[in-house]
Design an enzyme around this catalytic site. Structure first.
Site, PDB file in Angstrom:
ATOM      1  N   ASP A  44      10.501 -81.784 -72.646  1.00  0.00           N
ATOM      2  CA  ASP A  44      10.176 -81.198 -71.267  1.00  0.00           C
ATOM      3  C   ASP A  44      11.185 -80.582 -70.280  1.00  0.00           C
ATOM      4  O   ASP A  44      12.124 -81.444 -69.875  1.00  0.00           O
ATOM      5  CB  ASP A  44       9.468 -82.246 -70.374  1.00  0.00           C
ATOM      6  CG  ASP A  44       8.795 -81.634 -69.014  1.00  0.00           C
ATOM      7  OD1 ASP A  44       7.820 -81.132 -69.121  1.00  0.00           O
ATOM      8  OD2 ASP A  44       9.392 -81.992 -68.114  1.00  0.00           O
ATOM      9  N   TYR A  49      16.277 -76.812 -64.026  1.00  0.00           N
ATOM     10  CA  TYR A  49      17.289 -78.059 -64.456  1.00  0.00           C
ATOM     11  C   TYR A  49      18.482 -77.495 -64.772  1.00  0.00           C
ATOM     12  O   TYR A  49      19.422 -78.318 -64.862  1.00  0.00           O
ATOM     13  CB  TYR A  49      16.556 -78.659 -65.811  1.00  0.00           C
ATOM     14  CG  TYR A  49      14.970 -79.423 -65.502  1.00  0.00           C
ATOM     15  CD1 TYR A  49      14.682 -79.464 -64.079  1.00  0.00           C
ATOM     16  CD2 TYR A  49      14.170 -79.887 -66.495  1.00  0.00           C
ATOM     17  CE1 TYR A  49      13.534 -79.961 -64.051  1.00  0.00           C
ATOM     18  CE2 TYR A  49      13.154 -80.384 -66.145  1.00  0.00           C
ATOM     19  CZ  TYR A  49      12.561 -80.509 -64.853  1.00  0.00           C
ATOM     20  OH  TYR A  49      11.395 -80.976 -64.738  1.00  0.00           O
ATOM     21  N   LYS A  78       9.289 -74.318 -67.158  1.00  0.00           N
ATOM     22  CA  LYS A  78       8.401 -74.214 -65.890  1.00  0.00           C
ATOM     23  C   LYS A  78       8.963 -73.090 -65.179  1.00  0.00           C
ATOM     24  O   LYS A  78      10.197 -72.520 -65.173  1.00  0.00           O
ATOM     25  CB  LYS A  78       8.676 -75.439 -65.019  1.00  0.00           C
ATOM     26  CG  LYS A  78       8.310 -76.887 -65.643  1.00  0.00           C
ATOM     27  CD  LYS A  78       8.639 -78.078 -64.922  1.00  0.00           C
ATOM     28  CE  LYS A  78       8.329 -79.263 -65.664  1.00  0.00           C
ATOM     29  NZ  LYS A  78       9.207 -79.643 -66.534  1.00  0.00           N
ATOM     30  N   HIS A 111       5.745 -74.649 -61.570  1.00  0.00           N
ATOM     31  CA  HIS A 111       6.471 -75.690 -61.269  1.00  0.00           C
ATOM     32  C   HIS A 111       5.884 -76.575 -60.041  1.00  0.00           C
ATOM     33  O   HIS A 111       5.969 -77.713 -59.899  1.00  0.00           O
ATOM     34  CB  HIS A 111       8.161 -75.407 -61.277  1.00  0.00           C
ATOM     35  CG  HIS A 111       9.010 -76.518 -61.493  1.00  0.00           C
ATOM     36  ND1 HIS A 111      10.363 -76.612 -61.742  1.00  0.00           N
ATOM     37  CD2 HIS A 111       8.916 -78.063 -61.151  1.00  0.00           C
ATOM     38  CE1 HIS A 111      10.839 -77.748 -62.064  1.00  0.00           C
ATOM     39  NE2 HIS A 111      10.007 -78.470 -61.505  1.00  0.00           N
TER      40      HIS A 111
END
Length: 324
Positions: A44, A49, A78, A111
């Site tokens: 994930d 990130y 996302k 997201h």
């Protein structure tokens, strides 16, 4: 291997995956590689990130070494807030695929149900909360349904297999269901015994949407971010109820927290840098909690949310009322 969950489009995903949030770039490729060797098959990630190139390195090394085939893996990303306009959705997904070194995503989430001002990829990537000028918050008038339609097109083009939403309340989900052509396959939410969200879980599961929990260990995920609420909150690992149940089953507190979710039909995406904990988390479904134990854990609920967009901005004019 963890249990497989079938989505409403017939695609199967592991109930236990590996979360890539906050995995440092320098150790990320090896962590991904080690997780695959242990048995993880779902990873994930997210644009925000900032480590998708490194995730891709770990994935491709495991594939090159013959540990797995691409089709064995479920790779998740996302769509960040800055790319909600239809003209930017495919643009950023192509960037994600390029960074990962893959031809398609298995899952793409929206997201947050928040459309911030577009920031060109060459200007700043990932942009985080930057909207063009430091400290200035700006938004785009892009309805969620419009962004969702662009995500549906990605499925039609074969760039994405399954699409989902994240950090969304019941009203947002209900509105999306009224007009979508492809129903969401997944909803990812903050979910732990301090934030049970029982009504949301019941409603979403009744709609045939699989819930994926993040931050299953509660404040633990946010302490290192100096979140004051998390810093001052008792750790779930030290909670007497969780410890008592762990001792009764001769398992770890982490395994109890994960099993509480999975036994309620929820997927989990824990992470760890230690191989023994990687395996322990993956095998957290090897025991069953009693109905009384499940209810005891439910009773720890405080409606305590650590990841709330309302807290992102100090300016009342730009605050985001996602959950009020």
């Amino acid at each position: 291997m963890p249990k497989l969950i079938t989505l409403n489009n017939g695609v199967k995903i592991p109930q236990v995956g590996f979360g890539c949030w906050k995995v440092p770039k320098d150790i990320c490729p090896q962590q991904i590689y080690d997780a695959i060797k242990v048995g993880y098959r779902m990873f994930d990630g997210a644009t925000d990130y900032g480590n998708e190139k490194e995730v891709g390195k770990g994935l491709r090394k495991a594939i090159a070494d013959g540990i797995v085939k691409r089709e064995d893996l479920v790779i998740v990303s996302k769509l960040w807030n800055s790319y909600h306009s239809p003209k930017n959705v495919k643009l950023v997904v192509n960037k994600i695929l390029s960074d990962l070194g893959l031809d398609y995503l298995d899952v793409l989430y929206m997201h947050f149900p928040i459309a911030q001002k577009f920031v060109p990829i060459e200007e700043r990537y990932p942009p985080g909360f930057f909207c063009g000028t430091e400290g200035v918050w700006e938004y785009e008038n892009v309805p969620i349904a419009v962004t969702w339609a662009a995500m549906e097109n990605l499925v039609k083009e074969g760039l994405v297999k399954s699409i989902g939403i994240s950090n969304s309340c019941g009203a947002v989900i209900q509105d999306l269901l009224r007009g979508c052509k492809i129903r969401p396959q997944l909803l990812q939410i903050e979910h732990h015994p301090y934030l049970v969200q029982k009504r949301l879980v019941e409603y979403v599961q009744a709609q045939g949407i699989v819930i994926v929990a993040y931050s299953s260990f509660g404040p633990q995920s946010f302490v290192e971010m100096d979140n004051p609420m998390a810093v001052n909150c008792p750790k779930l690992f030290d909670n007497p109820t969780i410890k008592k149940i762990a001792q009764a089953h001769k398992v770890s507190a982490a395994q109890v927290l994960l099993r509480w979710s999975t036994q309620n039909g929820i997927c989990v995406i824990p992470k760890s840098s230690k191989k023994e904990r990687l395996l322990s988390n993956l095998q957290s479904d090897k025991f069953n909690l009693t109905e009384a134990e499940l209810n005891e854990i439910d009773g720890l609920n405080r409606n305590l949310r650590f990841n709330d967009p309302w807290d992102w901005s100090d300016d009342p004019k730009t605050k985001i009322p996602t959950f009020i």
